[in-house]
Motif scaffolding. Structure first.
Motif, short mmCIF file in Angstrom:
data_model
loop_
_atom_site.label_atom_id
_atom_site.label_comp_id
_atom_site.label_asym_id
_atom_site.label_seq_id
_atom_site.Cartn_x
_atom_site.Cartn_y
_atom_site.Cartn_z
N PRO A 153 0.83 -1.21 0.00
CA PRO A 153 0.00 0.00 0.00
C PRO A 153 0.86 1.25 0.00
O PRO A 153 1.87 1.33 0.70
CB PRO A 153 -0.79 -0.13 1.30
N ILE A 154 0.48 2.24 -0.80
CA ILE A 154 1.18 3.52 -0.87
C ILE A 154 0.20 4.61 -0.48
O ILE A 154 -0.80 4.84 -1.17
CB ILE A 154 1.71 3.78 -2.29
N ASN A 155 0.46 5.25 0.63
CA ASN A 155 -0.42 6.31 1.13
C ASN A 155 0.10 7.66 0.66
O ASN A 155 1.17 8.12 1.09
CB ASN A 155 -0.49 6.29 2.66
N LEU A 156 -0.63 8.29 -0.25
CA LEU A 156 -0.28 9.59 -0.79
C LEU A 156 -0.96 10.67 0.05
O LEU A 156 -2.18 10.67 0.19
CB LEU A 156 -0.71 9.69 -2.25
N VAL A 157 -0.16 11.59 0.59
CA VAL A 157 -0.68 12.64 1.47
C VAL A 157 -0.28 14.00 0.91
O VAL A 157 0.88 14.23 0.59
CB VAL A 157 -0.13 12.50 2.91
N LEU A 158 -1.27 14.90 0.79
CA LEU A 158 -1.02 16.27 0.37
C LEU A 158 -1.62 17.20 1.41
O LEU A 158 -2.80 17.08 1.74
CB LEU A 158 -1.65 16.55 -1.01
N GLU A 159 -0.80 18.10 1.92
CA GLU A 159 -1.29 19.03 2.95
C GLU A 159 -0.62 20.39 2.80
O GLU A 159 0.49 20.51 2.29
CB GLU A 159 -1.06 18.46 4.34
N SER A 160 -1.34 21.42 3.25
CA SER A 160 -0.83 22.78 3.17
C SER A 160 0.24 22.99 4.24
O SER A 160 0.22 22.35 5.29
CB SER A 160 -1.95 23.79 3.35
N GLN A 161 1.14 23.89 3.96
CA GLN A 161 2.20 24.21 4.90
C GLN A 161 2.44 25.71 4.87
O GLN A 161 2.93 26.26 3.89
CB GLN A 161 3.48 23.45 4.56
N ALA A 162 2.06 26.39 5.95
CA ALA A 162 2.18 27.84 6.01
C ALA A 162 3.64 28.26 5.99
O ALA A 162 4.48 27.66 6.65
CB ALA A 162 1.48 28.37 7.26
N ILE A 163 3.94 29.28 5.20
CA ILE A 163 5.30 29.82 5.12
C ILE A 163 5.40 31.12 5.90
O ILE A 163 6.40 31.40 6.54
CB ILE A 163 5.69 30.03 3.65
N ASP A 164 4.33 31.91 5.86
CA ASP A 164 4.29 33.20 6.56
C ASP A 164 3.43 33.04 7.81
O ASP A 164 2.44 32.31 7.81
CB ASP A 164 3.70 34.27 5.64
N SER A 165 3.79 33.75 8.88
CA SER A 165 3.02 33.68 10.12
C SER A 165 1.66 34.35 9.99
O SER A 165 0.72 34.03 10.72
CB SER A 165 3.81 34.32 11.27
N ASP A 166 1.52 35.27 9.02
CA ASP A 166 0.24 35.95 8.80
C ASP A 166 -0.61 35.11 7.85
O ASP A 166 -0.57 35.29 6.63
CB ASP A 166 0.47 37.34 8.23
N THR A 167 -1.37 34.19 8.40
CA THR A 167 -2.16 33.28 7.56
C THR A 167 -3.32 33.97 6.86
O THR A 167 -3.87 33.45 5.90
CB THR A 167 -2.70 32.12 8.40
N ASN A 168 -3.71 35.17 7.33
CA ASN A 168 -4.83 35.88 6.70
C ASN A 168 -4.46 36.43 5.32
O ASN A 168 -5.35 36.69 4.51
CB ASN A 168 -5.28 37.04 7.60
#
Length: 385
Positions: A153-168
């Motif tokens: 089994p190969i579990n493919l995971v895609l997730e966001s990763q914040a680069i700037d502390s100001d997420t707005n």
């Protein structure tokens, strides 16, 4: 005739490795089951009552229904802490599983673009949309998920990763059209070449509706690289002959130097320390309006030499060569671009490398770039004899 047949066989072998049937709903065209029928919004947030066919998700995930996308207009946006994943099963013997996907900038009025983390069971890389890398609103990237086989089994995971502390003020990544290509662990070696994949025919798959090639970000390992048997420094573009000028075969490499040099590196096989070898390659442009003065540094064993080409951006190609002495059993071969060149549309471009060949050991004197003068000298020498 034998060499021609072998090249055709290699191209057929490589082209047969592309597959899109590993993932369910890879282009997100099957919508969430509870999506309103008369939806007028450009996106809808998925919640605990939503089901996205083929995928599980966590955090802030939006189903996008109206964008300039590589397919018919549906995608997924990963907001803060957003994550999607899908598990698929490896088929047949041990194979390398290489993912190509489309990454779209998540908005216009934002100070930074969040990264997209892509991972398999033992691989991980982070990608970010870059404004100066393509002339359309989306970019194709590749990632080697690793080597698998025997029903694993190969579990493919895609997730966001914040680069700037100001997420707005962050543009969160939008993903579309995932394609998986399998490549055998042992590649077919062209006769008379001490390099594997010297023509770059073995690499990531091209998305069906893409005209921009596939970006390969820095990967220092030959094993983990999506460009089989080549490591990557900086960023290169994997280009196809359908949309670009490719000197030979179906694919080549365009090196995109930006703030720092970029390039590719590999190693020979079965070289003997102290023996002399001839390295030849084609240097050109991709017919993508890339005009400028290309400077490519070539390292072969302990020998280094710069090669230059004046490009008018209309699809050129010129053969070059150098002789080097192997300093070890596996001599390092690298191509590095020091020229920062851009099209009139402010898109990064650069020199194309193809047909890299390390010929069997030499017994004669050092050879240089083939020229008409050299050919004339050979002709006169034969005539005298």
């Amino acid at each position: 005739m034998a060499m021609w047949f072998l090249r055709i066989f290699m191209l057929l072998l490589v082209s047969s490795c592309v597959s899109s049937d590993f993932l369910e709903n890879p282009d997100f065209e099957s919508p969430p089951l509870n999506l309103p029928k008369n939806l007028n919004a450009s996106s809808v947030s998925l919640d605990q009552n939503s089901t996205l066919p083929g995928w599980t998700f966590q955090g802030t995930v939006l189903y996008v229904t109206s964008l300039e996308l590589p397919d018919t207009g549906h995608a997924v946006q990963l907001g803060e802490d957003g994550k999607i994943n899908q598990t698929f099963i490896a088929k047949g013997d041990d194979l390398n599983y290489i993912l190509t996907f489309a990454l779209i900038r998540g908005g216009q009025n934002c100070s930074s673009s969040a990264g997209l983390s892509v991972s398999g069971p033992d691989s991980n890389a982070v990608f970010s949309y870059r404004d100066n890398i393509s002339k359309v609103s989306w970019q194709s990237y590749s990632h080697n998920l690793g080597r698998w086989g025997n029903g694993e089994p190969i579990n493919l995971v895609l997730e966001s990763q914040a680069i700037d502390s100001d997420t707005n003020s962050t543009c969160w990544p939008i993903i579309d059209t995932l394609l998986i290509k399998t490549i055998g662990v042992t590649l077919v070696q062209e006769s008379g070449n001490l390099l594997t994949n010297g023509g770059f025919e073995s690499g990531p798959g091209f998305l069906p509706n893409s005209t921009e090639g596939v970006l390969i970000e820095e990967v220092p390992s030959l094993i983990q690289s999506a460009l089989r048997q080549w490591s990557v420094i900086g960023t290169v573009r994997y280009i196809d002959s359908e949309h670009f000028h490719v000197p030979e075969g179906k694919a080549a490499i365009e090196i995109l130097a930006d703030k720092a040099p970029s390039g590719i590196q590999t190693a020979t096989r079965d070289t003997s320390e102290g023996s002399r070898y001839n390295l030849t390659f084609t240097l050109g442009d991709a017919n993508d309006a890339c005009r400028g003065h290309f400077v490519v540094g070539v390292q072969a064993g302990s020998t280094a030499q710069n090669f230059t080409l004046e490009s008018n951006g209309t699809g050129s190609g010129e053969k070059f060569g150098l002789v080097f002495e192997a300093d070890k059993a596996a001599a390092q071969i690298s191509f590095t671009s020091y020229s920062v060149t851009m099209t009139k549309e402010d898109v990064l471009c650069g020199p194309v490398i193809d047909e890299v060949i390390v010929h069997p050991p030499l017994g004669g004197a050092t050879s240089v770039k083939p020229t008409w003068l050299l050919l004339i000298c050979v002709f006169l020498y034969v005539a005298v004899l």
